[in-house]
Design a protein around this motif. Sequence first.
Motif, PDB file in Angstrom:
ATOM      1  N   ILE A  31      29.526  49.824  30.697  1.00  0.00           N
ATOM      2  CA  ILE A  31      29.002  50.616  29.593  1.00  0.00           C
ATOM      3  C   ILE A  31      30.048  50.615  28.481  1.00  0.00           C
ATOM      4  CG2 ILE A  31      28.098  52.865  28.887  1.00  0.00           C
ATOM      5  CD1 ILE A  31      26.515  51.613  31.219  1.00  0.00           C
ATOM      6  N   THR A  32      29.688  50.117  27.305  1.00  0.00           N
ATOM      7  CA  THR A  32      30.602  50.078  26.165  1.00  0.00           C
ATOM      8  C   THR A  32      30.068  51.007  25.089  1.00  0.00           C
ATOM      9  OG1 THR A  32      31.183  47.790  26.671  1.00  0.00           O
ATOM     10  CG2 THR A  32      31.753  48.600  24.477  1.00  0.00           C
ATOM     11  N   ILE A  33      30.933  51.926  24.654  1.00  0.00           N
ATOM     12  CA  ILE A  33      30.561  52.892  23.628  1.00  0.00           C
ATOM     13  C   ILE A  33      31.367  52.600  22.371  1.00  0.00           C
ATOM     14  CG2 ILE A  33      30.418  55.340  23.032  1.00  0.00           C
ATOM     15  CD1 ILE A  33      30.539  55.897  26.085  1.00  0.00           C
ATOM     16  N   HIS A  34      30.672  52.484  21.238  1.00  0.00           N
ATOM     17  CA  HIS A  34      31.304  52.261  19.940  1.00  0.00           C
ATOM     18  C   HIS A  34      31.099  53.517  19.099  1.00  0.00           C
ATOM     19  CE1 HIS A  34      31.476  47.851  20.601  1.00  0.00           C
ATOM     20  NE2 HIS A  34      30.369  48.078  21.271  1.00  0.00           N
ATOM     21  N   ASN A  35      32.174  54.217  18.778  1.00  0.00           N
ATOM     22  CA  ASN A  35      32.079  55.372  17.886  1.00  0.00           C
ATOM     23  C   ASN A  35      32.274  54.855  16.468  1.00  0.00           C
ATOM     24  OD1 ASN A  35      32.137  57.765  16.523  1.00  0.00           O
ATOM     25  ND2 ASN A  35      33.973  58.552  17.505  1.00  0.00           N
ATOM     26  N   LYS A  36      31.213  54.795  15.693  1.00  0.00           N
ATOM     27  CA  LYS A  36      31.278  54.243  14.338  1.00  0.00           C
ATOM     28  C   LYS A  36      31.444  55.319  13.268  1.00  0.00           C
ATOM     29  CE  LYS A  36      28.711  50.065  15.334  1.00  0.00           C
ATOM     30  NZ  LYS A  36      27.611  49.205  14.908  1.00  0.00           N
ATOM     31  N   VAL A  37      31.615  56.573  13.672  1.00  0.00           N
ATOM     32  CA  VAL A  37      31.739  57.669  12.701  1.00  0.00           C
ATOM     33  C   VAL A  37      33.204  58.058  12.519  1.00  0.00           C
ATOM     34  CG1 VAL A  37      29.433  58.560  13.154  1.00  0.00           C
ATOM     35  CG2 VAL A  37      31.355  59.474  14.424  1.00  0.00           C
ATOM     36  N   ASP A  38      33.486  58.787  11.449  1.00  0.00           N
ATOM     37  CA  ASP A  38      34.855  59.212  11.129  1.00  0.00           C
ATOM     38  C   ASP A  38      35.210  60.538  11.782  1.00  0.00           C
ATOM     39  OD1 ASP A  38      35.465  57.022   9.510  1.00  0.00           O
ATOM     40  OD2 ASP A  38      34.468  57.929   7.786  1.00  0.00           O
ATOM     41  N   LYS A  39      34.686  60.780  12.951  1.00  0.00           N
ATOM     42  CA  LYS A  39      34.940  62.037  13.644  1.00  0.00           C
ATOM     43  C   LYS A  39      35.149  61.771  15.126  1.00  0.00           C
ATOM     44  CE  LYS A  39      32.892  66.512  14.573  1.00  0.00           C
ATOM     45  NZ  LYS A  39      31.686  67.328  14.567  1.00  0.00           N
ATOM     46  N   GLU A  40      36.086  62.515  15.732  1.00  0.00           N
ATOM     47  CA  GLU A  40      36.268  62.416  17.173  1.00  0.00           C
ATOM     48  C   GLU A  40      35.076  63.047  17.875  1.00  0.00           C
ATOM     49  OE1 GLU A  40      39.984  63.839  18.702  1.00  0.00           O
ATOM     50  OE2 GLU A  40      41.130  62.766  17.190  1.00  0.00           O
ATOM     51  N   ILE A  41      34.692  62.466  18.974  1.00  0.00           N
ATOM     52  CA  ILE A  41      33.589  63.000  19.769  1.00  0.00           C
ATOM     53  C   ILE A  41      34.122  63.205  21.181  1.00  0.00           C
ATOM     54  CG2 ILE A  41      31.273  62.587  20.652  1.00  0.00           C
ATOM     55  CD1 ILE A  41      30.852  60.772  18.185  1.00  0.00           C
ATOM     56  N   ASP A  42      34.185  64.460  21.584  1.00  0.00           N
ATOM     57  CA  ASP A  42      34.721  64.806  22.895  1.00  0.00           C
ATOM     58  C   ASP A  42      33.595  65.154  23.858  1.00  0.00           C
ATOM     59  OD1 ASP A  42      37.354  64.499  22.005  1.00  0.00           O
ATOM     60  OD2 ASP A  42      37.438  66.558  21.281  1.00  0.00           O
ATOM     61  N   ASN A  43      33.889  64.973  25.115  1.00  0.00           N
ATOM     62  CA  ASN A  43      33.011  65.381  26.209  1.00  0.00           C
ATOM     63  C   ASN A  43      31.655  64.683  26.233  1.00  0.00           C
ATOM     64  OD1 ASN A  43      34.926  67.213  27.262  1.00  0.00           O
ATOM     65  ND2 ASN A  43      34.333  68.687  25.700  1.00  0.00           N
ATOM     66  N   LEU A  44      31.662  63.387  25.959  1.00  0.00           N
ATOM     67  CA  LEU A  44      30.473  62.590  26.246  1.00  0.00           C
ATOM     68  C   LEU A  44      30.440  62.421  27.758  1.00  0.00           C
ATOM     69  CD1 LEU A  44      30.608  59.656  23.680  1.00  0.00           C
ATOM     70  CD2 LEU A  44      28.889  61.436  23.795  1.00  0.00           C
ATOM     71  N   ILE A  45      29.322  62.661  28.361  1.00  0.00           N
ATOM     72  CA  ILE A  45      29.218  62.569  29.816  1.00  0.00           C
ATOM     73  C   ILE A  45      28.319  61.394  30.170  1.00  0.00           C
ATOM     74  CG2 ILE A  45      28.439  63.735  31.916  1.00  0.00           C
ATOM     75  CD1 ILE A  45      28.978  66.399  30.369  1.00  0.00           C
ATOM     76  N   ILE A  46      28.851  60.476  30.966  1.00  0.00           N
ATOM     77  CA  ILE A  46      28.060  59.389  31.519  1.00  0.00           C
ATOM     78  C   ILE A  46      27.701  59.838  32.934  1.00  0.00           C
ATOM     79  CG2 ILE A  46      27.950  56.931  32.093  1.00  0.00           C
ATOM     80  CD1 ILE A  46      28.472  57.430  29.120  1.00  0.00           C
ATOM     81  N   ASP A  47      26.427  60.141  33.153  1.00  0.00           N
ATOM     82  CA  ASP A  47      25.962  60.684  34.432  1.00  0.00           C
ATOM     83  C   ASP A  47      25.268  59.588  35.224  1.00  0.00           C
ATOM     84  OD1 ASP A  47      25.547  62.693  36.325  1.00  0.00           O
ATOM     85  OD2 ASP A  47      23.534  63.088  35.548  1.00  0.00           O
ATOM     86  N   TYR A  48      25.674  59.404  36.478  1.00  0.00           N
ATOM     87  CA  TYR A  48      25.153  58.348  37.333  1.00  0.00           C
ATOM     88  C   TYR A  48      25.400  58.742  38.775  1.00  0.00           C
ATOM     89  CZ  TYR A  48      30.082  57.077  37.559  1.00  0.00           C
ATOM     90  OH  TYR A  48      31.442  57.116  37.733  1.00  0.00           O
ATOM     91  N   PRO A  49      24.798  58.053  39.722  1.00  0.00           N
ATOM     92  CA  PRO A  49      25.064  58.370  41.125  1.00  0.00           C
ATOM     93  C   PRO A  49      26.553  58.215  41.432  1.00  0.00           C
ATOM     94  CG  PRO A  49      23.223  56.873  40.922  1.00  0.00           C
ATOM     95  CD  PRO A  49      23.831  56.991  39.564  1.00  0.00           C
TER      96      PRO A  49
END
Length: 128
Positions: A31-49
């Motif tokens: 899973i590759t996440i690209h943050n393209k905005v000028d702001k930090e994003i905390d606590n993204l949760i990747i939920d899976y078994p």
Amino acid sequence: MKKIAIFASFFLLVLFVFLIVKAEEHDGFKITIHNKVDKEIDNLIIDYPGGPTVVDMKSKSKKTIKIRPENFGEASINLIYEANQRKQSEIIIGYIERGYSGKANIDIESIHENGELNLSIREKVNLY
């Protein structure tokens, strides 16, 4: 004759390394996440078994998470984000089971005023 033996040995070594890399590619989910905005994003949760995995993203950054779900039946991989008393849940890969592999690219394009993320998700699943 000695040069042929050295060349054959080198070729077999390169082939062996290539096969290991290809086998690793089909082991689990990338899973590759690209943050393209000028702001930090905390606590993204990747939920899976066997998860979840929490990801913090700096502005204009990219992170890759390798997921190897084990001991599960049918399931999915989801992205969960909470901000401003709102909970956003998005399906990354909708259906997985033992033996599946694949990859997903998530682009965080923008953030709405209510804190919700504007996402673009592209996924590819390999069956067995």
